[in-house]
Write a protein that holds these residues in place. Structure first.
Motif, PDB file in Angstrom:
ATOM      1  N   GLN A  21       0.834  -1.209   0.000  1.00  0.00           N
ATOM      2  CA  GLN A  21       0.000   0.000   0.000  1.00  0.00           C
ATOM      3  C   GLN A  21       0.864   1.253   0.000  1.00  0.00           C
ATOM      4  O   GLN A  21       1.874   1.322   0.696  1.00  0.00           O
ATOM      5  CB  GLN A  21      -0.892   0.036   1.249  1.00  0.00           C
ATOM      6  CG  GLN A  21      -1.854  -1.138   1.349  1.00  0.00           C
ATOM      7  CD  GLN A  21      -2.815  -1.012   2.529  1.00  0.00           C
ATOM      8  OE1 GLN A  21      -3.242   0.088   2.879  1.00  0.00           O
ATOM      9  NE2 GLN A  21      -3.154  -2.136   3.136  1.00  0.00           N
ATOM     10  N   TYR A  23       0.243   5.534   0.422  1.00  0.00           N
ATOM     11  CA  TYR A  23      -0.794   6.415   0.964  1.00  0.00           C
ATOM     12  C   TYR A  23      -0.995   7.635   0.060  1.00  0.00           C
ATOM     13  O   TYR A  23      -0.139   7.948  -0.763  1.00  0.00           O
ATOM     14  CB  TYR A  23      -0.420   6.780   2.409  1.00  0.00           C
ATOM     15  CG  TYR A  23      -0.352   5.506   3.239  1.00  0.00           C
ATOM     16  CD1 TYR A  23      -1.521   4.841   3.615  1.00  0.00           C
ATOM     17  CD2 TYR A  23       0.865   4.908   3.539  1.00  0.00           C
ATOM     18  CE1 TYR A  23      -1.474   3.641   4.298  1.00  0.00           C
ATOM     19  CE2 TYR A  23       0.928   3.699   4.231  1.00  0.00           C
ATOM     20  CZ  TYR A  23      -0.256   3.076   4.603  1.00  0.00           C
ATOM     21  OH  TYR A  23      -0.220   1.866   5.259  1.00  0.00           O
ATOM     22  N   ARG A  50      -1.952  -8.244  -0.114  1.00  0.00           N
ATOM     23  CA  ARG A  50      -3.087  -7.441   0.368  1.00  0.00           C
ATOM     24  C   ARG A  50      -2.925  -6.071  -0.262  1.00  0.00           C
ATOM     25  O   ARG A  50      -1.883  -5.421  -0.118  1.00  0.00           O
ATOM     26  CB  ARG A  50      -3.040  -7.394   1.896  1.00  0.00           C
ATOM     27  CG  ARG A  50      -4.171  -6.598   2.531  1.00  0.00           C
ATOM     28  CD  ARG A  50      -4.163  -6.751   4.048  1.00  0.00           C
ATOM     29  NE  ARG A  50      -4.838  -5.617   4.646  1.00  0.00           N
ATOM     30  CZ  ARG A  50      -5.929  -5.689   5.395  1.00  0.00           C
ATOM     31  NH1 ARG A  50      -6.465  -6.849   5.702  1.00  0.00           N
ATOM     32  NH2 ARG A  50      -6.474  -4.592   5.889  1.00  0.00           N
ATOM     33  N   LYS A  73      -9.781   1.758   1.280  1.00  0.00           N
ATOM     34  CA  LYS A  73      -9.777   2.700   2.400  1.00  0.00           C
ATOM     35  C   LYS A  73     -10.467   3.977   1.977  1.00  0.00           C
ATOM     36  O   LYS A  73     -10.095   4.578   0.969  1.00  0.00           O
ATOM     37  CB  LYS A  73      -8.330   3.028   2.805  1.00  0.00           C
ATOM     38  CG  LYS A  73      -7.663   1.972   3.640  1.00  0.00           C
ATOM     39  CD  LYS A  73      -6.303   2.498   4.080  1.00  0.00           C
ATOM     40  CE  LYS A  73      -5.536   1.450   4.819  1.00  0.00           C
ATOM     41  NZ  LYS A  73      -4.128   1.852   5.014  1.00  0.00           N
ATOM     42  N   TYR A  80     -13.082   3.105   8.265  1.00  0.00           N
ATOM     43  CA  TYR A  80     -12.573   3.550   6.957  1.00  0.00           C
ATOM     44  C   TYR A  80     -12.060   2.413   6.079  1.00  0.00           C
ATOM     45  O   TYR A  80     -11.818   2.592   4.894  1.00  0.00           O
ATOM     46  CB  TYR A  80     -11.477   4.616   7.148  1.00  0.00           C
ATOM     47  CG  TYR A  80     -10.241   4.115   7.848  1.00  0.00           C
ATOM     48  CD1 TYR A  80      -9.195   3.540   7.133  1.00  0.00           C
ATOM     49  CD2 TYR A  80     -10.105   4.207   9.237  1.00  0.00           C
ATOM     50  CE1 TYR A  80      -8.061   3.066   7.776  1.00  0.00           C
ATOM     51  CE2 TYR A  80      -8.985   3.735   9.889  1.00  0.00           C
ATOM     52  CZ  TYR A  80      -7.970   3.167   9.151  1.00  0.00           C
ATOM     53  OH  TYR A  80      -6.858   2.687   9.788  1.00  0.00           O
ATOM     54  N   GLU A 187      -1.867  -9.259  11.941  1.00  0.00           N
ATOM     55  CA  GLU A 187      -1.537  -8.101  11.087  1.00  0.00           C
ATOM     56  C   GLU A 187      -1.379  -6.884  11.978  1.00  0.00           C
ATOM     57  O   GLU A 187      -2.136  -6.690  12.928  1.00  0.00           O
ATOM     58  CB  GLU A 187      -2.651  -7.869  10.052  1.00  0.00           C
ATOM     59  CG  GLU A 187      -2.417  -6.622   9.201  1.00  0.00           C
ATOM     60  CD  GLU A 187      -3.328  -6.532   7.976  1.00  0.00           C
ATOM     61  OE1 GLU A 187      -4.066  -7.500   7.708  1.00  0.00           O
ATOM     62  OE2 GLU A 187      -3.293  -5.486   7.309  1.00  0.00           O
ATOM     63  N   ARG A 189       1.976  -3.880  12.663  1.00  0.00           N
ATOM     64  CA  ARG A 189       3.243  -3.581  13.347  1.00  0.00           C
ATOM     65  C   ARG A 189       4.152  -4.807  13.486  1.00  0.00           C
ATOM     66  O   ARG A 189       4.913  -4.895  14.446  1.00  0.00           O
ATOM     67  CB  ARG A 189       2.961  -2.916  14.707  1.00  0.00           C
ATOM     68  CG  ARG A 189       2.141  -1.629  14.595  1.00  0.00           C
ATOM     69  CD  ARG A 189       1.909  -0.944  15.925  1.00  0.00           C
ATOM     70  NE  ARG A 189       1.237  -1.751  16.909  1.00  0.00           N
ATOM     71  CZ  ARG A 189      -0.087  -2.014  16.910  1.00  0.00           C
ATOM     72  NH1 ARG A 189      -0.879  -1.508  15.981  1.00  0.00           N
ATOM     73  NH2 ARG A 189      -0.606  -2.760  17.862  1.00  0.00           N
ATOM     74  N   GLY A 210       3.232  -5.416   6.212  1.00  0.00           N
ATOM     75  CA  GLY A 210       3.098  -4.328   5.247  1.00  0.00           C
ATOM     76  C   GLY A 210       4.328  -3.435   5.264  1.00  0.00           C
ATOM     77  O   GLY A 210       5.318  -3.665   4.566  1.00  0.00           O
ATOM     78  N   THR A 211       4.255  -2.429   6.139  1.00  0.00           N
ATOM     79  CA  THR A 211       5.273  -1.379   6.216  1.00  0.00           C
ATOM     80  C   THR A 211       6.709  -1.885   6.115  1.00  0.00           C
ATOM     81  O   THR A 211       7.518  -1.331   5.357  1.00  0.00           O
ATOM     82  CB  THR A 211       5.083  -0.627   7.557  1.00  0.00           C
ATOM     83  OG1 THR A 211       3.736  -0.156   7.605  1.00  0.00           O
ATOM     84  CG2 THR A 211       6.043   0.540   7.686  1.00  0.00           C
TER      85      THR A 211
HETATM   86  C1  LIG Z   1      -4.567   0.321  10.682  1.00  0.00           C
HETATM   87  C2  LIG Z   1      -4.586   0.286   9.166  1.00  0.00           C
HETATM   88  O1  LIG Z   1      -5.193   1.130   8.555  1.00  0.00           O
HETATM   89  N1  LIG Z   1      -3.912  -0.726   8.598  1.00  0.00           N
HETATM   90  C3  LIG Z   1      -3.847  -0.829   7.173  1.00  0.00           C
HETATM   91  C4  LIG Z   1      -4.643  -1.930   6.687  1.00  0.00           C
HETATM   92  O2  LIG Z   1      -4.705  -2.330   5.566  1.00  0.00           O
HETATM   93  C5  LIG Z   1      -2.463  -0.676   6.596  1.00  0.00           C
HETATM   94  O3  LIG Z   1      -2.162   0.705   6.668  1.00  0.00           O
HETATM   95  C6  LIG Z   1      -1.305  -1.452   7.246  1.00  0.00           C
HETATM   96  O4  LIG Z   1      -0.127  -1.118   6.550  1.00  0.00           O
HETATM   97  C7  LIG Z   1      -1.489  -2.946   7.201  1.00  0.00           C
HETATM   98  O5  LIG Z   1      -2.484  -3.312   8.120  1.00  0.00           O
HETATM   99  C8  LIG Z   1      -0.232  -3.758   7.540  1.00  0.00           C
HETATM  100  O6  LIG Z   1       0.261  -3.387   8.788  1.00  0.00           O
HETATM  101  P1  LIG Z   1       1.774  -2.916   8.984  1.00  0.00           P
HETATM  102  O7  LIG Z   1       2.033  -1.873   7.928  1.00  0.00           O
HETATM  103  O8  LIG Z   1       1.837  -2.363  10.369  1.00  0.00           O
HETATM  104  O9  LIG Z   1       2.654  -4.140   8.755  1.00  0.00           O
END
Ligand SMILES: CC(=O)N[C@H](C=O)[C@@H](O)[C@H](O)[C@H](O)COP(=O)(O)O
Length: 229
Positions: A21, A23, A50, A73, A80, A187, A189, A210-211
């Motif tokens: 993802q 932003y 995802r 989102k 959201y 999922e 952090r 993700g991040t």
């Molecule tokens: C809370 C929210 O909106 N979470 C979103 C859900 O799709 C994404 O911004 C996160 O990146 C994703 O959940 C993976 O988590 P992390 O990036 O922490 O690995």
């Protein structure tokens, strides 16, 4: 690639899912770029990706052969993540094998309950539903409402759980010991390989990162902070 629902769930067992993802306003927010990152994750062994947004879901579907978990989102506060049935239906029509949506107990903007939303999706599409939860009570309610998968995605973001530094393993353990008869997806952090394996050890069916894999701006800032103090 077409999969049966059972094939999807089984293919995720003990595996890594990569969330891809960018932003709003970010340099990588482009469906082609996101699809390339998704394909790179699949090459590295991701069992699924995802992906956020209708255009990115389309692009990812033609870039990878693994299942695509899609979400939409709309905003960044309250409910959201795929907030209404119409968002969820559009995500499924875009080709997502799994529709991820807000799976909390909060009121939904279209006035439908989570159970009504899931029932309609199951009736009108072939997609599985992943409920993004923020607490044990959310996960219990979401599995009772018919979700096919429940995730800890929103733990630390809805006020019900602390925003842990790293994954909320305590919640994961509580969910895996509770009366939840659908797979639990860790999922949120998960920033290191040891944290990912700890999530599996705590009872997760699969782990979403993700991040730490796909968000270079944040990863860079971690190193900048380490170098510059
Ligand atoms: C809370 C929210 O909106 N979470 C979103 C859900 O799709 C994404 O911004 C996160 O990146 C994703 O959940 C993976 O988590 P992390 O990036 O922490 O690995």
């Amino acid at each position: 690639m077409a999969f049966t629902q059972q094939q999807i769930v089984e293919s995720l067992a003990g595996r890594l899912i990569v969330s891809v993802q960018a932003y709003p306003g970010e340099p990588m927010r482009d469906p082609r770029t996101m699809a390339q990152v998704a394909a790179s994750a699949a090459r590295g062994g991701a069992a699924a990706v995802r992906v956020q947004g209708i255009a990115d879901i389309h692009a990812a579907r033609s870039a990878v052969e693994v299942p695509v978990i899609g979400l939409w989102k709309d905003g960044d506060t309250g409910v959201y993540i795929t907030p209404t049935y119409q968002h969820a239906y559009a995500v499924a029509l875009a080709g997502a094998h799994v529709v991820a949506l807000d799976g909390t107990r909060r009121p939904r903007p279209d006035g439908l309950t989570l159970a009504q939303t899931i029932d309609r999706l199951h009736h009108n599409t072939h997609a599985l539903v992943m409920a993004d939860c923020g607490s044990l009570d959310d996960a219990l309610a979401a599995s009772a409402a018919g979700a096919d998968l429940v995730g800890t995605t929103l733990a630390g973001y809805t006020g019900e759980r602390p925003k842990t530094n790293g994954p909320d393993l305590e919640l994961l353990e509580a969910m895996s010991q509770a009366d939840i008869d659908v797979p639990i997806i860790a999922e949120g952090r998960i920033h290191t390989p040891p944290q990912a394996s700890a999530a599996i050890a705590a009872g997760a069916h699969a782990v979403v990162v993700g991040t730490a894999i796909t968000h270079p701006t944040t990863i860079t800032s971690w190193f900048v902070n380490a170098v510059e103090g």
